[in-house]
Design a protein around this motif. Structure first.
Motif, PDB file in Angstrom:
ATOM      1  N   GLU A  15       0.828  -1.206   0.000  1.00 39.88           N
ATOM      2  CA  GLU A  15       0.000   0.000   0.000  1.00 39.88           C
ATOM      3  C   GLU A  15       0.863   1.256   0.000  1.00 39.88           C
ATOM      4  OE1 GLU A  15      -3.409   2.254   2.721  1.00 39.88           O
ATOM      5  OE2 GLU A  15      -2.577   0.338   3.371  1.00 39.88           O
ATOM      6  N   GLY A  16       1.966   1.222   0.748  1.00 39.03           N
ATOM      7  CA  GLY A  16       2.846   2.378   0.806  1.00 39.03           C
ATOM      8  C   GLY A  16       3.484   2.680  -0.536  1.00 39.03           C
ATOM      9  N   SER A  17       3.924   1.641  -1.241  1.00 44.35           N
ATOM     10  CA  SER A  17       4.517   1.836  -2.569  1.00 44.35           C
ATOM     11  C   SER A  17       3.492   2.379  -3.553  1.00 44.35           C
ATOM     12  CB  SER A  17       5.079   0.510  -3.087  1.00 44.35           C
ATOM     13  OG  SER A  17       6.091   0.025  -2.227  1.00 44.35           O
ATOM     14  N   GLU A  18       2.275   1.871  -3.470  1.00 47.66           N
ATOM     15  CA  GLU A  18       1.225   2.333  -4.370  1.00 47.66           C
ATOM     16  C   GLU A  18       0.866   3.785  -4.085  1.00 47.66           C
ATOM     17  OE1 GLU A  18       0.023   0.848  -7.073  1.00 47.66           O
ATOM     18  OE2 GLU A  18       1.579  -0.630  -6.613  1.00 47.66           O
ATOM     19  N   GLN A  19       0.933   4.178  -2.816  1.00 42.68           N
ATOM     20  CA  GLN A  19       0.651   5.575  -2.481  1.00 42.68           C
ATOM     21  C   GLN A  19       1.687   6.504  -3.104  1.00 42.68           C
ATOM     22  OE1 GLN A  19       0.460   5.550   1.795  1.00 42.68           O
ATOM     23  NE2 GLN A  19      -1.677   4.909   1.844  1.00 42.68           N
ATOM     24  N   LEU A  20       2.950   6.093  -3.065  1.00 40.51           N
ATOM     25  CA  LEU A  20       3.994   6.911  -3.690  1.00 40.51           C
ATOM     26  C   LEU A  20       3.761   7.019  -5.195  1.00 40.51           C
ATOM     27  CD1 LEU A  20       6.938   6.737  -5.340  1.00 40.51           C
ATOM     28  CD2 LEU A  20       6.612   8.500  -3.617  1.00 40.51           C
ATOM     29  N   LYS A  21       3.418   5.907  -5.832  1.00 43.36           N
ATOM     30  CA  LYS A  21       3.175   5.927  -7.280  1.00 43.36           C
ATOM     31  C   LYS A  21       1.994   6.828  -7.623  1.00 43.36           C
ATOM     32  CE  LYS A  21       5.023   1.265  -8.071  1.00 43.36           C
ATOM     33  NZ  LYS A  21       4.680  -0.137  -8.454  1.00 43.36           N
ATOM     34  N   THR A  22       0.937   6.746  -6.821  1.00 46.14           N
ATOM     35  CA  THR A  22      -0.237   7.585  -7.052  1.00 46.14           C
ATOM     36  C   THR A  22       0.113   9.056  -6.878  1.00 46.14           C
ATOM     37  OG1 THR A  22      -1.731   5.828  -6.312  1.00 46.14           O
ATOM     38  CG2 THR A  22      -2.597   8.086  -6.298  1.00 46.14           C
ATOM     39  N   PHE A  23       0.882   9.340  -5.837  1.00 44.62           N
ATOM     40  CA  PHE A  23       1.338  10.707  -5.567  1.00 44.62           C
ATOM     41  C   PHE A  23       2.136  11.241  -6.761  1.00 44.62           C
ATOM     42  CE2 PHE A  23       4.678  13.522  -3.836  1.00 44.62           C
ATOM     43  CZ  PHE A  23       3.888  14.522  -3.290  1.00 44.62           C
ATOM     44  N   ALA A  24       3.052  10.429  -7.273  1.00 49.50           N
ATOM     45  CA  ALA A  24       3.874  10.853  -8.406  1.00 49.50           C
ATOM     46  C   ALA A  24       3.029  11.049  -9.661  1.00 49.50           C
ATOM     47  CB  ALA A  24       4.973   9.825  -8.664  1.00 49.50           C
ATOM     48  N   GLU A  25       2.042  10.172  -9.874  1.00 51.16           N
ATOM     49  CA  GLU A  25       1.180  10.309 -11.039  1.00 51.16           C
ATOM     50  C   GLU A  25       0.405  11.617 -10.996  1.00 51.16           C
ATOM     51  OE1 GLU A  25       0.954   8.513 -13.842  1.00 51.16           O
ATOM     52  OE2 GLU A  25       2.688   7.447 -13.049  1.00 51.16           O
ATOM     53  N   GLU A  26      -0.056  11.999  -9.819  1.00 50.32           N
ATOM     54  CA  GLU A  26      -0.764  13.268  -9.680  1.00 50.32           C
ATOM     55  C   GLU A  26       0.195  14.436  -9.928  1.00 50.32           C
ATOM     56  OE1 GLU A  26      -3.985  14.026  -9.220  1.00 50.32           O
ATOM     57  OE2 GLU A  26      -4.377  11.897  -9.518  1.00 50.32           O
ATOM     58  N   ALA A  27       1.408  14.307  -9.416  1.00 50.63           N
ATOM     59  CA  ALA A  27       2.393  15.376  -9.590  1.00 50.63           C
ATOM     60  C   ALA A  27       2.743  15.581 -11.061  1.00 50.63           C
ATOM     61  CB  ALA A  27       3.653  15.061  -8.792  1.00 50.63           C
ATOM     62  N   LYS A  28       2.800  14.488 -11.804  1.00 50.97           N
ATOM     63  CA  LYS A  28       3.185  14.566 -13.222  1.00 50.97           C
ATOM     64  C   LYS A  28       2.249  15.466 -14.024  1.00 50.97           C
ATOM     65  CE  LYS A  28       5.233   9.932 -13.283  1.00 50.97           C
ATOM     66  NZ  LYS A  28       5.090   8.540 -13.787  1.00 50.97           N
ATOM     67  N   PHE A 196       4.332   8.275   3.697  1.00 47.46           N
ATOM     68  CA  PHE A 196       3.294   7.313   3.372  1.00 47.46           C
ATOM     69  C   PHE A 196       3.231   6.220   4.429  1.00 47.46           C
ATOM     70  CE2 PHE A 196       4.882   9.065  -0.670  1.00 47.46           C
ATOM     71  CZ  PHE A 196       3.738   9.724  -1.074  1.00 47.46           C
ATOM     72  N   THR A 197       2.242   5.355   4.302  1.00 46.93           N
ATOM     73  CA  THR A 197       2.087   4.284   5.265  1.00 46.93           C
ATOM     74  C   THR A 197       3.174   3.226   5.069  1.00 46.93           C
ATOM     75  OG1 THR A 197       0.468   2.817   6.301  1.00 46.93           O
ATOM     76  CG2 THR A 197       0.559   2.781   3.901  1.00 46.93           C
ATOM     77  N   GLY A 198       3.276   2.327   6.039  1.00 48.29           N
ATOM     78  CA  GLY A 198       4.283   1.267   5.990  1.00 48.29           C
ATOM     79  C   GLY A 198       4.345   0.573   7.335  1.00 48.29           C
ATOM     80  N   LEU A 199       5.378  -0.228   7.519  1.00 50.70           N
ATOM     81  CA  LEU A 199       5.514  -0.975   8.769  1.00 50.70           C
ATOM     82  C   LEU A 199       5.663  -0.051   9.970  1.00 50.70           C
ATOM     83  CD1 LEU A 199       7.891  -3.880   7.629  1.00 50.70           C
ATOM     84  CD2 LEU A 199       5.426  -3.986   8.014  1.00 50.70           C
TER      85      LEU A 199
END
Length: 256
Positions: A15-28, A196-199
């Motif tokens: 979930e944490g990795s996907e949040q970063l990807k989503t964040f970057a996609e919005e930034a793009k 972002f979220t994570g352990l």
């Protein structure tokens, strides 16, 4: 052709990795470059080499590497540059510029205040704040973190913003919880300085639930920084700044 390569930390929690990807996609959407890729330093895929390869495959001969990280510490100063050495060896015809993390920025304080307010904090409330960072062995990163705590204290008007770290620095999170549990305030807001979220977020939640059963002040775990339009604005600034940085590596004319 210019490209932007965003580098996140990475986590074992998908979930944490996907949040970063989503964040970057919005930034793009707000950053005007045709080639933009996202990668991770560790624990998640694609890694930096794979991210750079994707940029080159799309025609990039110049890459601006932008860390999607909060403070300048070992990852910024050592780990990412080591990976970029490998990229340069693989692609000597590509120029590389290397940017800065989010760092000390007014918008970071804006988001922290919003996270407090989302949990019910109000100015003038009988409350304490425990600001929690990932932690680092880098003195500059720790100093910057304490500067953020000081600025947050001035903004919120609370008597003190206590600090704690989840690894590699003191006081530890357990020590921070123990201290605020003895506080005379009615409420304590535990504020993660994490993107972002994570352990680490999961660990904090578990410990707070256990501590709250015996704690006199009520403990509230605020949300991590996460996806926020203001953070995208900071990332856009850092990206623009990166393209004005000196080249970390310039392309080799022998291979052009």
């Amino acid at each position: 052709m210019k490209a932007v390569l965003y580098v996140g930390h990475g986590t074992r929690v998908p979930e944490g990795s996907e949040q970063l990807k989503t964040f970057a996609e919005e930034a793009k959407k707000d950053i005007p470059y045709d080639i933009q890729e996202t990668c991770f330093l560790e624990l998640s895929k694609p890694d930096i080499m794979e991210g750079a390869a994707r940029c080159v495959e799309k025609g990039a001969d110049s890459i601006a590497v932008v860390p999607v990280l909060l403070l300048s510490a070992g990852h910024i100063k050592e780990d990412i540059p080591e990976e970029l050495d490998k990229v340069k060896e693989a692609y000597p015809h590509v120029s590389i510029q290397y940017g800065a993390p989010f760092g000390l920025h007014t918008k970071m304080l804006d988001v922290l205040q919003q996270r407090l307010e989302n949990k019910g904090w109000q100015k003038g409330q009988d409350a304490g704040i425990l600001l929690v960072g990932r932690g680092s062995s880098d003195d500059k990163a720790i100093t910057d973190f304490h500067d953020i705590a000081s600025l947050l204290q001035k903004r919120t008007g609370v008597d003190k913003v206590d600090t704690a770290f989840l690894a590699a620095a003191n006081p530890t999170f357990d020590e921070g919880l123990e201290k605020v549990a003895k506080s005379s305030t009615k409420n304590v807001y535990v504020l993660p300085y994490l993107l972002f979220t994570g352990l680490l977020m999961q660990e904090m939640q578990t410990k707070i639930e256990a501590a709250d059963k015996t704690s006199e002040p009520s403990l509230y775990l605020c949300d991590y920084l996460g996806y926020d339009k203001q953070l995208i604005e900071v990332l856009r600034e850092r990206t623009d700044e990166t393209f004005h940085q000196p080249f970390l590596f310039e392309k080799s004319e022998e291979n052009v």
